[in-house]
Write an enzyme that holds these catalytic residues in place. Structure first.
Site, PDB file in Angstrom:
ATOM      1  N   TRP A  59       0.848  -1.201   0.000  1.00  0.00           N
ATOM      2  CA  TRP A  59       0.000   0.000   0.000  1.00  0.00           C
ATOM      3  C   TRP A  59       0.883   1.251   0.000  1.00  0.00           C
ATOM      4  O   TRP A  59       0.561   2.255  -0.622  1.00  0.00           O
ATOM      5  CB  TRP A  59      -0.892  -0.008   1.245  1.00  0.00           C
ATOM      6  CG  TRP A  59      -1.747   1.227   1.374  1.00  0.00           C
ATOM      7  CD1 TRP A  59      -2.998   1.419   0.876  1.00  0.00           C
ATOM      8  CD2 TRP A  59      -1.411   2.451   2.049  1.00  0.00           C
ATOM      9  NE1 TRP A  59      -3.459   2.672   1.193  1.00  0.00           N
ATOM     10  CE2 TRP A  59      -2.497   3.329   1.912  1.00  0.00           C
ATOM     11  CE3 TRP A  59      -0.289   2.881   2.759  1.00  0.00           C
ATOM     12  CZ2 TRP A  59      -2.512   4.608   2.453  1.00  0.00           C
ATOM     13  CZ3 TRP A  59      -0.303   4.168   3.289  1.00  0.00           C
ATOM     14  CH2 TRP A  59      -1.402   5.019   3.139  1.00  0.00           C
ATOM     15  N   HIS A  60       2.006   1.175   0.725  1.00  0.00           N
ATOM     16  CA  HIS A  60       2.869   2.349   0.832  1.00  0.00           C
ATOM     17  C   HIS A  60       3.574   2.690  -0.467  1.00  0.00           C
ATOM     18  O   HIS A  60       3.927   3.834  -0.705  1.00  0.00           O
ATOM     19  CB  HIS A  60       3.908   2.150   1.946  1.00  0.00           C
ATOM     20  CG  HIS A  60       3.328   2.301   3.303  1.00  0.00           C
ATOM     21  ND1 HIS A  60       2.703   1.269   3.957  1.00  0.00           N
ATOM     22  CD2 HIS A  60       3.241   3.371   4.137  1.00  0.00           C
ATOM     23  CE1 HIS A  60       2.263   1.699   5.139  1.00  0.00           C
ATOM     24  NE2 HIS A  60       2.572   2.965   5.271  1.00  0.00           N
ATOM     25  N   GLY A  61       3.814   1.714  -1.292  1.00  0.00           N
ATOM     26  CA  GLY A  61       4.481   2.040  -2.540  1.00  0.00           C
ATOM     27  C   GLY A  61       4.754   0.817  -3.377  1.00  0.00           C
ATOM     28  O   GLY A  61       4.853  -0.304  -2.876  1.00  0.00           O
TER      29      GLY A  61
END
Lengths: 485, 373
Positions: free
Chosen positions: A325-327
């Site tokens: 989700w973060h990257g």
């Protein structure tokens, strides 16, 4: 890379004009005109980043709004599943195209050299992961019957785009935010000043702590091959503080801004570096996201109800998805995996179990251990690539001679242009006040506590923070780290 | 609600007041007030050698000088730090004033002539232009000419009159411009009165000097050769440790390795079109008004020449010198000096650093009228 344009940053003069203007209009206007004002202000705020991407947030809003209405109109389970599936597919589809398509293409190309996939030349729309998840939780909650579908498209659009939390959270649940948008409110002086105190503390964390530490952190992580030893230890430690202050500073400003408008956003951070277990850390760090993953990924996967093996697996899956989700990068996956593995180990060894007898000793040992663990994991989060992260972690103690440790410290500090004076300034100005504030936050709501004190404490707090921000705050333009997610 | 708004407004006004007050009363870089520069100008014009107050603004000082001059000097020197030794003693011109400013770029050359024209209605009879190669570099990122409003206004007037447009304000210096990597404008548009970075710098100065920071930087007459000073003819005296040959100074000269990167000189491969056109327009204007123009090219240290010329790490230097020689030939200008110090028999011992010849070196170059290149 996030969308072009600098937008109305919380730490900018533009926001110092924007927020008071919205604040005054909001309280001057009659109740019925308030949510339209918030909607207009929020879309203006979002369009200041990249006007074209307003289409995406509008599309996500329309899809989730429509699907929720359809969900509520039918009792047919198959139809319900179809509607919720459509919402998930379209919302996650937009997210995939803009955030993960190129990453997936490069992974697939890595499988075989004959595979060639064209790349998309698009910039990541700011805040897309946040508002996508917010709309998803809404649709799923309507599907589960936990919340009612909002009939008014304008009110719903305000819920999705509410400017204080639009680009970096907290990821609000409809049950908390939606009723507040339409409820009739009266101006509350104490609540507004509480908001101002929160905003100032957020600005202090962002401008004074995070941005000043970023100078050292960026220097090292942008060119890891040029550094070694203690400079890596310092960079990792500083990044640990930086990311916390950057993100929680944003959350504080977001909560403070909303509070000025009479709206309570959920608390996103609760002194996370005072955690004595990984599990506790995740109950204190980015709470809106960790509870989102708990409610919409971990529990639907079976949580801890299906035996030890499935619990471990569910834990790992949840953290890997959280990392992703973060990257769209292997480093985030690894970072998520490390936290997942850490929690699994805690779970298997019983280290995360609550118990009053052991609690004090466990906390004394646990807090520094967890901090070191989290800090080392952050290396993967911050490094430009996986090899860079490995390089940092494998060179943390090069040139350390046990009998002559002085050179190790001196060289490391020298490499990042840090001297003892600056080091102690960092300690006195950044780390200590933060530790004291967070320590106090474990027992009390600090801004509320200050609000109940006499004028000397109340005004002293404001004057001191304003003075420190003015004198030591980083005044170049700096965006927030979490805007890229 | 209005009670809170009122309190916030009062707080904002107070904060702004503190920022403006500190910036004005400390003004550590002397960009708001010109007290120090005015004192310097008065003392220098009275024939004194003046110790340089800390952080003075050279362009403000030049304006203060011209403003206070009673007579126009016969000869003036325009250029950057490499021309600052050109004084009466070296050139032999009695009524000479050196107006060189650090980091001069082509735009700066227009300011002082315009100031003389405004004050005396004419240009000095002789102008020596010290021209470093990067003055003609299209990638030159120098911004100091923009910083002082009245300096910039003066140069823009003459520049616009001679070139048909105001000088370009560079927003970037090419594809790999480090100043522009964060999307910020290339130069600071900060107003020093309200500037928060300047406020922070002033606070830092207060922390170092205490209340003395509010007393400003006072110029004073100096006879101490160990301190930097401005001489009565506008030329400079460096501290003795830099002014005279010594092992430490030599070590610094020899420590310089590789291409000259100052003002992006390493990216210069040719003479910039706009820069050369601006230089030619200025020379033409001066000549048309009966002013004799002399070009002075200060050479680089022999060690540096090994890198810049023998290894061709600064190809723009050769191009600039060839261009200037050609320009001098076509316009009947005297050209003194050249960028390669070995043509003048100079040694590394005669240098302050890789690019700054000391007084003896400048004298030697001036006295060799026509070097072969």
């Amino acid at each position: 890379m996030i969308g072009e344009g600098t937008g109305v940053l919380f730490n900018s003069l533009a926001y110092a004009v924007f927020l008071p203007a919205v604040f005054i209009l909001y309280w001057v206007l009659p109740h019925k005109a308030r949510w339209p004002l918030l909607l207009a202000a929020s879309y203006y705020f979002y369009m200041s980043w990249n006007a074209a991407y307003v289409v995406l947030i509008a599309a996500t809003t329309l899809v989730s709004y429509g699907c929720a209405l359809l969900l509520e109109k039918t009792d047919n389970v198959r139809k319900k599943k179809r509607y919720v599936g459509t919402a998930l597919f379209l919302s996650l589809g937009i997210l995939f195209v803009f955030k993960y398509y190129n990453f997936t293409a490069s992974l697939l190309e890595g499988i075989h050299e004959a595979i060639r996939i064209p790349r998309l030349d698009v910039l990541l729309p700011v805040g897309i992961s946040f508002y996508t998840f917010q709309t998803l939780s809404y649709v799923i909650d309507v599907y589960r019957g936990r919340t009612r579908a909002e009939r008014n498209l304008g009110v719903y659009a305000t819920f999705v785009s509410f400017f204080p939390q639009l680009v970096a959270g907290p990821i609000e649940r409809s049950s908390n935010l939606l009723p507040q948008i339409t409820s009739e409110k009266r101006f509350d002086y104490a609540s507004a000043t509480y908001g101002i105190r929160l905003i100032l503390w957020g600005l202090y964390k962002k401008m004074v702590i995070a941005d000043n530490l970023a100078v050292f952190v960026d220097r090292v992580f942008e060119n890891v091959q040029h550094y070694q030893g203690y400079s890596f230890v310092l960079a990792a430690f500083f990044f640990s503080i930086q990311i916390y202050c950057d993100f929680s500073g944003y959350s504080d400003i977001a909560r403070g801004s909303a509070k000025l408008l009479g709206i309570d956003l959920m608390e996103n951070f609760r002194s996370p570096y005072f955690s004595s277990s990984i599990r506790e850390f995740w109950s204190r760090w980015h709470i809106s996201l960790s509870t989102w993953f708990r409610d919409y990924v971990y529990i639907p996967l079976g949580g801890n109800r299906k035996g030890r093996f499935r619990t471990i697996l569910n834990n790992l899956i949840t953290f890997l998805v959280s990392g992703l989700w973060h990257g769209a990068n292997v480093t985030y996956l690894v970072w998520g995996g490390i936290h997942g593995a850490g929690q699994v180990v805690e779970n298997l060894t019983g280290l995360d179990r609550k118990g009053r007898k052991k609690s004090r000793l466990r906390r004394i040992i646990g807090i520094p251990v967890v901090f070191v663990f989290v800090t080392l994991a952050w290396v993967f989060f911050r490094a430009k690539s996986f090899p860079d992260a490995v390089y940092v972690l494998t060179h943390l103690f090069t040139d350390l001679e046990i009998l002559h440790p002085g050179a190790y410290f001196y060289n490391g500090m020298n490499m990042i242009f840090l001297n003892w004076e600056l080091f102690f300034q960092n300690l006195a100005l950044y780390i200590l006040p933060l530790a004291v504030y967070d320590g106090c936050s474990l027992k009390t709501d600090v801004p509320a506590w200050i609000g109940q004190r006499g004028p000397l404490v109340r005004y002293g707090y404001i004057v001191l923070l304003v003075a420190v921000i003015l004198v030591y705050g980083y005044v170049g333009q700096s965006t927030f780290v979490y805007f890229q997610f | 609600m209005w009670k809170l708004v009122l309190r916030v407004v009062v707080a904002a006004v107070l904060i702004l007041g503190v920022i403006v007050g500190v910036n004005y009363f400390v003004d550590a870089s002397q960009v708001i007030t010109s007290r120090g520069q005015e004192q310097m100008a008065e003392l220098v014009l009275a024939g004194h050698t003046v110790a340089v107050p800390e952080n003075y603004n050279e362009r403000v000082y030049q304006m203060a000088l011209v403003e206070r001059m009673k007579d126009i000097p016969e000869t003036i020197v325009l250029g950057a730090s490499r021309g600052m030794y050109l004084g009466k003693e070296i050139t032999g011109y009695d009524t000479l004033f050196n107006h060189c400013v650090s980091g001069a770029c082509i735009e700066d050359y227009y300011a002082v002539p315009q100031l003389y024209r405004e004050k005396f209605g004419k240009y000095p009879g002789r102008v020596i232009l010290e021209i470093s190669p990067w003055v003609l570099n299209e990638f030159n990122p120098e911004i100091r000419w923009l910083e002082v409003f009245s300096w910039r206004s003066a140069l823009e007037k003459l520049y616009a009159a001679l070139n048909g447009r105001k000088p370009d304000i560079k927003e970037s210096a090419g594809e790999t411009d480090p100043f522009n990597s964060d999307g910020q404008p290339f130069y600071s548009r900060e107003n020093p009165w309200f500037s928060l970075p300047y406020f922070q710098y002033n606070c830092y100065v207060i922390s170092q000097k205490g209340l003395d920071a509010f007393r400003g930087n006072t110029a004073r007459i100096s006879t101490d050769p160990d301190e930097a000073a401005e001489l009565p003819d506008g030329s400079v005296r460096n501290p003795a440790s830099q002014e005279n040959p010594n092992p430490r100074r030599l070590a610094q000269v020899l420590a310089e390795t590789g291409a000259v990167t100052f003002e992006y000189a390493h990216r210069m491969t040719r003479v910039g079109e706009k820069e050369s056109a601006a230089l030619e327009a200025l020379i033409r204007e001066l000549q048309e008004h009966g002013t004799e123009v002399i070009l002075f090219l200060a050479p680089f240290s022999p060690t540096q020449c090994g890198y810049s010329f023998d290894q061709d790490l600064n190809p723009g230097f050769r191009a600039a010198e060839a261009y200037l020689r050609d320009l001098a030939g076509k316009n009947g200008l005297r050209l003194i000096g050249g960028y390669d110090s070995r043509n003048f028999g100079l040694t590394d011992e005669q240098y302050i650093d890789y690019s700054h010849p000391d007084k003896s070196a400048v004298k030697a170059v001036w006295e060799s009228s026509n070097p072969s290149f």
